[in-house]
Structure formats: C-alpha cells, structure tokens
Design a protein around this motif. Sequence first.
Motif, PDB file in Angstrom:
ATOM      1  N   THR A 295       5.989  21.854  14.993  1.00  0.00           N
ATOM      2  CA  THR A 295       5.901  21.645  13.540  1.00  0.00           C
ATOM      3  C   THR A 295       4.894  20.557  13.202  1.00  0.00           C
ATOM      4  N   THR A 296       4.932  19.448  13.948  1.00  0.00           N
ATOM      5  CA  THR A 296       4.023  18.326  13.691  1.00  0.00           C
ATOM      6  C   THR A 296       2.570  18.715  13.953  1.00  0.00           C
ATOM      7  N   ARG A 297       2.313  19.322  15.105  1.00  0.00           N
ATOM      8  CA  ARG A 297       0.931  19.670  15.460  1.00  0.00           C
ATOM      9  C   ARG A 297       0.393  20.792  14.572  1.00  0.00           C
ATOM     10  N   PHE A 298       1.259  21.735  14.233  1.00  0.00           N
ATOM     11  CA  PHE A 298       0.804  22.840  13.402  1.00  0.00           C
ATOM     12  C   PHE A 298       0.476  22.362  11.992  1.00  0.00           C
ATOM     13  N   SER A 299       1.246  21.417  11.492  1.00  0.00           N
ATOM     14  CA  SER A 299       0.965  20.851  10.166  1.00  0.00           C
ATOM     15  C   SER A 299      -0.399  20.169  10.161  1.00  0.00           C
ATOM     16  N   ARG A 300      -0.715  19.434  11.224  1.00  0.00           N
ATOM     17  CA  ARG A 300      -2.024  18.775  11.325  1.00  0.00           C
ATOM     18  C   ARG A 300      -3.134  19.809  11.494  1.00  0.00           C
ATOM     19  N   LEU A 301      -2.846  20.854  12.255  1.00  0.00           N
ATOM     20  CA  LEU A 301      -3.815  21.939  12.423  1.00  0.00           C
ATOM     21  C   LEU A 301      -4.157  22.581  11.087  1.00  0.00           C
ATOM     22  N   ARG A 302      -3.151  22.849  10.278  1.00  0.00           N
ATOM     23  CA  ARG A 302      -3.389  23.477   8.972  1.00  0.00           C
ATOM     24  C   ARG A 302      -4.285  22.599   8.096  1.00  0.00           C
ATOM     25  N   SER A 303      -4.112  21.282   8.191  1.00  0.00           N
ATOM     26  CA  SER A 303      -4.910  20.368   7.363  1.00  0.00           C
ATOM     27  C   SER A 303      -6.356  20.282   7.821  1.00  0.00           C
ATOM     28  N   ASN A 304      -6.613  20.565   9.110  1.00  0.00           N
ATOM     29  CA  ASN A 304      -7.965  20.389   9.675  1.00  0.00           C
ATOM     30  C   ASN A 304      -8.539  21.679  10.237  1.00  0.00           C
ATOM     31  N   ARG A 305      -8.007  22.824   9.801  1.00  0.00           N
ATOM     32  CA  ARG A 305      -8.385  24.096  10.424  1.00  0.00           C
ATOM     33  C   ARG A 305      -9.823  24.502  10.152  1.00  0.00           C
ATOM     34  N   TYR A 306     -10.463  23.963   9.113  1.00  0.00           N
ATOM     35  CA  TYR A 306     -11.838  24.356   8.790  1.00  0.00           C
ATOM     36  C   TYR A 306     -12.885  23.454   9.429  1.00  0.00           C
ATOM     37  N   ARG A 307     -12.446  22.474  10.195  1.00  0.00           N
ATOM     38  CA  ARG A 307     -13.398  21.555  10.822  1.00  0.00           C
ATOM     39  C   ARG A 307     -14.300  22.261  11.834  1.00  0.00           C
ATOM     40  N   GLY A 308     -13.871  23.423  12.293  1.00  0.00           N
ATOM     41  CA  GLY A 308     -14.676  24.165  13.261  1.00  0.00           C
ATOM     42  C   GLY A 308     -16.054  24.475  12.719  1.00  0.00           C
ATOM     43  N   PHE A 309     -16.132  24.871  11.437  1.00  0.00           N
ATOM     44  CA  PHE A 309     -17.450  25.169  10.872  1.00  0.00           C
ATOM     45  C   PHE A 309     -18.266  23.896  10.705  1.00  0.00           C
ATOM     46  N   ASN A 310     -17.604  22.787  10.370  1.00  0.00           N
ATOM     47  CA  ASN A 310     -18.322  21.514  10.276  1.00  0.00           C
ATOM     48  C   ASN A 310     -18.966  21.170  11.624  1.00  0.00           C
ATOM     49  N   LEU A 311     -18.206  21.427  12.698  1.00  0.00           N
ATOM     50  CA  LEU A 311     -18.732  21.176  14.037  1.00  0.00           C
ATOM     51  C   LEU A 311     -19.923  22.082  14.329  1.00  0.00           C
ATOM     52  N   ALA A 312     -19.791  23.376  13.990  1.00  0.00           N
ATOM     53  CA  ALA A 312     -20.891  24.325  14.213  1.00  0.00           C
ATOM     54  C   ALA A 312     -22.118  23.913  13.407  1.00  0.00           C
ATOM     55  N   ASN A 313     -21.901  23.502  12.182  1.00  0.00           N
ATOM     56  CA  ASN A 313     -22.998  23.083  11.315  1.00  0.00           C
ATOM     57  C   ASN A 313     -23.728  21.886  11.918  1.00  0.00           C
ATOM     58  N   SER A 314     -22.961  20.962  12.476  1.00  0.00           N
ATOM     59  CA  SER A 314     -23.562  19.782  13.107  1.00  0.00           C
ATOM     60  C   SER A 314     -24.393  20.180  14.314  1.00  0.00           C
ATOM     61  N   VAL A 315     -23.833  21.033  15.156  1.00  0.00           N
ATOM     62  CA  VAL A 315     -24.538  21.451  16.373  1.00  0.00           C
ATOM     63  C   VAL A 315     -25.803  22.219  16.034  1.00  0.00           C
ATOM     64  N   ILE A 316     -25.723  23.091  15.017  1.00  0.00           N
ATOM     65  CA  ILE A 316     -26.884  23.894  14.614  1.00  0.00           C
ATOM     66  C   ILE A 316     -28.027  23.000  14.140  1.00  0.00           C
ATOM     67  N   SER A 317     -27.698  21.897  13.504  1.00  0.00           N
ATOM     68  CA  SER A 317     -28.743  21.024  12.945  1.00  0.00           C
ATOM     69  C   SER A 317     -29.374  20.103  13.992  1.00  0.00           C
ATOM     70  N   ILE A 318     -28.796  20.021  15.180  1.00  0.00           N
ATOM     71  CA  ILE A 318     -29.311  19.090  16.202  1.00  0.00           C
ATOM     72  C   ILE A 318     -30.771  19.372  16.573  1.00  0.00           C
ATOM     73  N   PRO A 319     -31.152  20.635  16.884  1.00  0.00           N
ATOM     74  CA  PRO A 319     -32.566  20.877  17.239  1.00  0.00           C
ATOM     75  C   PRO A 319     -33.535  20.423  16.154  1.00  0.00           C
TER      76      PRO A 319
END
Length: 596
Positions: free
Chosen positions: A128-152
């Motif tokens: 319950t605790t981890r899933f609640s935190r996951l729900r709050s941060n579930r879209y961070r994956g695209f933020n990470l992809a966006n960061s990696v894409i901009s590195i070059p």
Amino acid sequence: MSEKIKLVKIIKYVFSSLWRIDKWRTILYLVVTNLRSLFSIPELYLNKLFIETLLAAIAAGSFTSYSQPLLLLVIVRFLVQLSESILSRIGYFLGYQLRLKYQASTDDFISDKLYQLEIPVIESAEFTTRFSRLRSNRYRGFNLANSVISIPSEIASIFSSLALIYILKPWMVLISLLFSLPKLFIRRKLAHNRFKNDEIIQQKYSTRNEVENLLNHQQEEVRTLGAFSFLKEKRRQIRDEINNLNLSSDKRMYLLGIFQEFLDQLFSRGFEIYLVINAILGRITFGDFQAASSALNRLTVSLGNVLNVIGDSMENQIYLSDLMWFIDHPVEPFFSHKNSVNLSPKNSLIKFNHVNFHYPGHQKFSLKNLNFEIKPAEKIALVGLNGAGKSTIVKLLCGFYKPTSGQVSFGSHNIFSYPPEVYRSHLAVLYQNFCYYSVSAKESIGLGNILKLEDFQAIQSVAKLTKIDSWIKSLPQQYQTPLATHYPNGVQPSGGQRQRIALARIMLKSAEVYILDEPTSQVDALAEEEIFSEVLDLLKDKTVIFISHRFCTVRRADRILLIEDGQITENESHEKLMAQNGTYARLFSLQAKSYQ
C-alpha cells in the motif's frame, strides 16, 4: 543491484515503452531535439563575423562597401535562428504528444498489473505504501526519457563552446569542467534527501487527507459530535509537520543552490574580465571576444543543463525504483490457468471442508475448522456478531483469499481449479461496502452485466424489482441522469437509493450463486420486506447466501448458519433453531423484543 544498473534498467524500460507506444514519433522527437545542437557553432561563428565586419565598417568610415556582406550576414543569422526556433516548437509538440501517450500507457499498465495481483498482496501495508508513492510519481518515466534524449544536444553544445574557448586558452576548458563538478554532487545529495522525506511525508499526507475528508464531506456527523475544532487542530498539526519536513529539505536545497550560483558567477565573471583585458591589450579581436563570451554563456547553460539532466536522472531513478519494483513484483495467482477444469452451471454445490484461515500478518484465526455444504438453489443465511467471520467466509468463497488449510469447493472441484473469470461469472455479490459509480443511472445498473449494458428493458426490470425505478424516472434525465453532482444535472442519491441501485446491479447478472452482504441495511423495514420477497421469488432457482443483522429477514432462509468466533455453532432452519432455544433463539428474541 547497483544504482548504475538500476538506472540503465529503468532507462531501457522507459525507451522500450516509448518505442512500443509510437516508434516513429519517438524517432522523430529524438532527431528533432538533437538537430538543434547543429546550430551552435554556425550561430557563434556568424555572430563573430557580424561583429568583426561591423567594426571593420566603422573603422573604414563607410558602410557602402560593407552593406552587402552585413545584409547577407543578417539574413543568414535570421534563417539560422528561425530554423532553430521552428525545430524547438516541433520538438515541444512531439514531446507533448509522446507524454500524453506515455501517461495513458503507464496508467493502463498499472491497472492491468494490479488486476493480476491477488487481494492479500494488494492489501499488505508495504504494498500500500509503495504503490501510493508509485501512483504519485508514475509519470516520471517520461521526464527521465526527455532528459536522456536531450543529452546529445547539450553535449554537442558543450563541445562546440569548448572548441571556441580552447582556441583562445586551452587551460580554460579544464577550469570550466572543475567548476561544474560541485553541481553534480549537490543534485545527488538533494535527490536522496527529498526521497527520504517523501517516504515520511507520504504517510502524513494519507492521515491529512482522511481528516480533510471528515472536515469537507462529513459535515453532519462532525457538527453533531462537535468535533470541528479538534479535527481542525489535528489538520493543523499534520500540516505543520509536513511543512517543517519540506522546509528542512528546501532550506538545504536553497543554500546549496546559492553556493552553486556563487561558483557559476565566480567563473563567468572571472572569465569575462580575462577576455576584456586580452581584448584591450589587442591579444584577441572584438569578434573573438564576442564569440568567446557567447561560448562561455552557452557553455554555462549547457553544462548546467547536462548536470541537471544527470541530477534529474538520478532523482527519477530513485523515485522510479518503485515502478521497477511494481514491474518485477511476482504474479502468483491463486487460480489455475493451466489444466483448469470445466465448470458446469448445473453443479453448483458449495462445500467448505475443514477450512481454517487467518489473515496475512495475523496469528489469530478468523475461521476455525469450518465444515458445511450449500446445495444448489438453497437459501442460506449467515448470522453472528460483528467480527464473527461472516464476511471472511464470503471472501474465501469469492477466491480473494486462500484458506490457511482445508478447501473451498464449487461443484466437484476446488474453486482454484477453475479459471478465475469462469468461476466468478457464476457469482453475483453485493458487498457490504459496495462500489458507487459516478456514471448515469442506466450505466450504474448496467455494469452488473456488461453484455446487457444497452438492454434498457432488462435494466429497468431489475430497477423495478428493487423499487428504484420510480425515483430514477423522477430525475431530470431519467436513466441518463449522472449520479454525481459535479456533472450538469447530476444528482446525489441517498444511502438507501445507492443500495437499491447496487442491488439492481447484481440482479442484472446471470449467475448461479447470489451473495448479499447486508443488502437492505440502508432501507426501511417495509421496503426491505417487499424487496426480499421479490428477490427470493425471482431467485427461487438460484443459490442465495445472505448476511443480515435483521432476524426478520434471515428467518426466510432454508438454513441459518450461526457463526461464533470463526466457528459454526448452529446450523438449522429458523423453526428448528427456535425450538433448540440456543444462541440464535436468544438473539432473535432480544431483537424481536425491541420491536414490541
């Protein structure tokens, strides 16, 4: 697993998700984002040429001979900057579209995976605790992809800036890199501190939200109890605790940020002074000075962006560890999906054979050596004091929990021998805490049987049976009226009206076994009598199991099972139990006396 391996695994998952969602848009976004970096050197060089040509025209005292090259440089600079701006807009649009698709895909994945996990897993405290935190941060994956894409793109900008600086003074490149290292350490430290705080804050947010719900949505009880001041003070205390934790984290962030800005300004202003002195002494041209200044600014921005990307990646990796935990969480189904047996609707014998059960994490048994049968089309009532184990029997019968020992069978096999969707298609359950759907009245009933969602006649028929049809017809849009006030023309049903709608919903399902857990607890006695008479008449060929604390209702059952401390202590018809003059007879008499 090391953090580097975790980060690589997360990045791999995110990009494979984007590739699966929209391969060509992902490729185009990657290309467009990094094409912008190709404009860095031409832009710096064109600016240098423009300044030197302009100064040469001023020195010559005539713009006639320089007008054509100056105009050409202006046009070329305009086209370069316009192209860069257009690419930036296209990149933003593509990124926005990918973000929306990624968010939708992530939500679907989380729902699908959650549906595969068993109820004991979902209800555990850690999950319950981890899933609640996951729900709050579930879209961070695209933020990470966006960061990696901009590195070059950022790295190309850095190298182009460093190349120009290197031409002037090679040792300045090393100083530029050394001044950038503290930023990386600062971001890393802040990310870990914020994550630790979030673990504590998440729990406090849950408590605060519960108090907020009482203050905002339970006004009648709060006012009656006179609990407003207490709850308001409770909310203030929790809010102060959350704010203090955030303030502590923010204070460190701002102090370290000031230190980081001090280093940036120290390096930038020192380099500018160095360039000014060299320009005055004639060691470099003013065009070189302008190009080097621009390169320095671009280098500072790009280095900051790269370090932010690295810091964001580290931060996102910490938060996305919950997503990877969820992805890797083993699915251990109770029900058999291989070598499953066929389920005959004609053989709906229910049997509890030496069933013992305690909830995960608890030592006390909720059910103890339970043995009973329910024949097809039999009407059974489960009675007993609160906490006796009645609802636990329902949970085991539905296959949400496995017996600690013993077996629950349906037909001639263990219930877990069947595919879950096949087995549960034979059950229609009205739970004590039933769901309330904020959809139209028609859909709220129709969800009981998706195949009949558009069968208005069938929906209206069960609505009439549960005495809710006339109320629905009085609504502004009748069966199309939304059952929530946040919709236009929406209404808020009373507790009794909600219960009748829920009862109509399960009556729409074509099942063999109907389980009714306190089905009429929120309706008046007269309505209860009418509803039960019609329900039992309609379901005369079906198995019905109902739980009720109203003994005037349970007396209609073929058999009554009295549950005491997880055991069946009495098991007979109402008449025989009254004749035995045991616990059931005593409870019945006590309740009957209250009506006299």
